[in-house]
Motif scaffolding. Structure first.
Motif, mmCIF file in Angstrom:
data_model
loop_
_atom_site.group_PDB
_atom_site.id
_atom_site.type_symbol
_atom_site.label_atom_id
_atom_site.label_comp_id
_atom_site.label_asym_id
_atom_site.label_seq_id
_atom_site.Cartn_x
_atom_site.Cartn_y
_atom_site.Cartn_z
ATOM 1 N N HIS A 117 1.217 0.691 13.596
ATOM 2 C CA HIS A 117 1.927 1.569 12.661
ATOM 3 C C HIS A 117 1.032 1.850 11.465
ATOM 4 O O HIS A 117 0.335 0.959 10.995
ATOM 5 C CB HIS A 117 3.182 0.885 12.123
ATOM 6 N N ASP A 118 1.116 3.080 10.933
ATOM 7 C CA ASP A 118 0.429 3.412 9.680
ATOM 8 C C ASP A 118 1.259 2.916 8.500
ATOM 9 O O ASP A 118 2.481 2.759 8.607
ATOM 10 C CB ASP A 118 0.287 4.932 9.522
ATOM 11 N N HIS A 119 0.584 2.773 7.373
ATOM 12 C CA HIS A 119 1.240 2.518 6.078
ATOM 13 C C HIS A 119 2.140 1.273 6.067
ATOM 14 O O HIS A 119 3.212 1.279 5.472
ATOM 15 C CB HIS A 119 2.055 3.740 5.639
ATOM 16 N N VAL A 120 1.696 0.239 6.761
ATOM 17 C CA VAL A 120 2.427 -1.027 6.689
ATOM 18 C C VAL A 120 1.859 -1.834 5.520
ATOM 19 O O VAL A 120 0.642 -1.946 5.370
ATOM 20 C CB VAL A 120 2.274 -1.843 7.995
ATOM 21 N N ASP A 121 2.734 -2.360 4.689
ATOM 22 C CA ASP A 121 2.299 -3.231 3.600
ATOM 23 C C ASP A 121 3.447 -4.189 3.275
ATOM 24 O O ASP A 121 4.255 -3.932 2.388
ATOM 25 C CB ASP A 121 1.924 -2.385 2.368
ATOM 26 N N VAL A 122 3.527 -5.264 4.058
ATOM 27 C CA VAL A 122 4.616 -6.223 3.839
ATOM 28 C C VAL A 122 4.032 -7.585 3.469
ATOM 29 O O VAL A 122 2.900 -7.903 3.827
ATOM 30 C CB VAL A 122 5.532 -6.403 5.083
ATOM 31 N N GLN A 232 7.411 0.178 7.700
ATOM 32 C CA GLN A 232 7.061 0.785 6.403
ATOM 33 C C GLN A 232 8.177 0.642 5.383
ATOM 34 O O GLN A 232 7.956 0.792 4.183
ATOM 35 C CB GLN A 232 6.750 2.287 6.571
ATOM 36 N N GLU A 233 9.391 0.366 5.852
ATOM 37 C CA GLU A 233 10.520 0.281 4.914
ATOM 38 C C GLU A 233 10.517 -0.998 4.090
ATOM 39 O O GLU A 233 11.205 -1.094 3.092
ATOM 40 C CB GLU A 233 11.845 0.341 5.693
ATOM 41 N N PHE A 234 9.745 -2.004 4.544
ATOM 42 C CA PHE A 234 9.889 -3.330 3.911
ATOM 43 C C PHE A 234 8.760 -3.629 2.940
ATOM 44 O O PHE A 234 7.652 -3.108 3.056
ATOM 45 C CB PHE A 234 9.989 -4.401 4.999
ATOM 46 N N ASP A 235 9.066 -4.507 2.019
ATOM 47 C CA ASP A 235 8.108 -4.868 0.966
ATOM 48 C C ASP A 235 7.903 -6.391 1.031
ATOM 49 O O ASP A 235 7.046 -6.862 1.772
ATOM 50 C CB ASP A 235 8.691 -4.394 -0.375
#
Ligand code: ATP
Length: 362
Positions: A117-122, A232-235
């Motif tokens: 997935h792109d733009h994952v940052d958890v 991508q929704e999670f932090d």
């Protein structure tokens, strides 16, 4: 200011990746002119057993209490003889004795590395010293027992104190990261009514002190699905021990695998850099292990020490490592085979160390 950092290679690929991480820390600290850091090599792991008769000699444990920070390589405890009390798995004992109550495991996708997935940052934050982990969840004895040949039991320990401590860590991390400012707490309270009930009550109590951070929660099974479908929704993802162990490996799988999965164990007084992955005996000695996870774990340690001791040079050194890793990855010339390259562990580690020396970082 003077800092003492313990370095333990651990086992198997630990002997290859830990020296790279230390060389990168040294390069970054030198480029930022300090502070004065002494690295102390301490025995732990299988080599320590062969040389000192114990995988975690008492003298090592004593010295660790005197350190500001620790770098621990992966431990190949699965291969240790099961019948020798001197062959313990060192890291749960260290986490427990040093009260390193939270384990921070980030997963970030890089556009130039293979990822799902792109733009994952958890950032998965797990409680570190209780839960289902039988080797550390009791004051004495073991949280797992077998009264007869055909039945065995595991005790899961959840306390308000530890749940609140790790919750504070999660809310503070969400603030520090300054991204979505969101904490997602994971539980299975429909089944574990008492233990996960207590965990979630504690999280809600702590949340009242962080009105600027959004708190939501999911059942662990639902979350496992959502993490694969919409990461991508999670932090910040806040978990009890075992759920966090599993979900952080899953998060690593989304962004390129265990070679790019760093981690930091934190307490009130000390922190220990420790990659998420194990000692990878299948590739040990071949010079192909990815040093990324260990290097970024060390980077997290410097950032933590910088914040703890209010030393801007340490924080700048950490930012320098971050930029050097990004640069090395996006150039793509020195990548190990697990992330699509042909470079050796040392090639990749020294490319990052060189970038630390030469990069202009603001
Ligand atoms: P543990 O239970 O101790 O965490 P594990 O059973 O999860 O260990 P690992 O040692 O982490 O197993 O290895 C799992 C797989 O990931 C192996 O195929 C291994 O080669 C690979 N792997 C782990 N770390 C790295 C790394 N730094 N670079 C490349 N491959 C790695």
């Amino acid at each position: 200011m003077k800092l003492d950092i313990a370095v333990m290679d651990g086992d198997d690929i630990g002997h290859e990746i830990v020296p790279e991480a230390v060389a990168v820390m040294e390069a970054a600290l030198e480029a930022e002119s300090g502070p004065d850091v002494t690295f102390h090599r301490l025995p732990a792991g299988w080599k320590s057993y062969l040389e000192h008769g114990h995988t975690l000699p008492p003298e090592t444990l004593k010295r660790l209490h005197e350190m500001h920070g620790i770098v621990l390589g992966p431990i190949g405890h699965a291969a240790y003889p099961k019948d020798r009390p001197e062959c313990i798995n060192p890291h749960p004992i260290i986490r427990k004795r040093l009260d390193l109550f939270a384990n921070l495991r980030p997963a970030r996708s890089h556009s130039s590395l293979p990822h799902l997935h792109d733009h994952v940052d958890v950032l998965v934050i797990r409680e570190n010293n209780e839960g289902f982990q039988p080797d550390r969840n009791m004051m004495a004895g073991c949280g797992e027992f077998q009264p007869g040949p055909d039945s065995a039991f595991s005790v899961r320990v959840i306390t308000r104190t530890q749940s609140e401590r790790v919750a504070h860590e999660a809310f503070q991390a969400a603030r520090r990261r300054g991204g979505k400012r969101r904490v997602t707490a994971i539980h299975k309270r429909t089944v574990f009514k008492l233990t996960d009930g207590l965990f979630m009550d504690s999280v809600h109590t702590v949340a009242k002190e962080y009105k600027d951070i959004v708190l939501d929660d999911h059942q662990v099974d639902t979350f496992a699905m959502l993490l694969v479908m919409r990461p991508q929704e999670f932090d910040v993802v806040l978990c009890t021990n075992l759920f966090g162990d599993i979900l952080s490996d899953q998060a690593a799988g989304l962004v390129g695998g265990l070679g790019v999965a760093p981690g930091l164990n934190v307490g009130d007084a000390q922190a220990m850099a420790q990659a998420t992955h194990g000692s990878a005996p299948d590739i040990a000695g071949k010079g192909v292990a990815n040093p990324y996870a260990m290097i970024v774990s060390a980077q997290m340690l410097l950032a933590w020490l910088g914040a703890k001791h209010h030393d801007d040079r340490l924080e700048r050194a950490a930012r320098r490592i971050d930029s050097a890793v990004e640069r090395t990855i996006s150039e793509g010339r020195y990548l190990t085979p697990d992330i699509g390259g042909t470079a050796s562990t040392h090639d990749m580690g020294s490319a990052i160390a060189r970038a630390c020396t030469h990069l202009l970082v603001t």
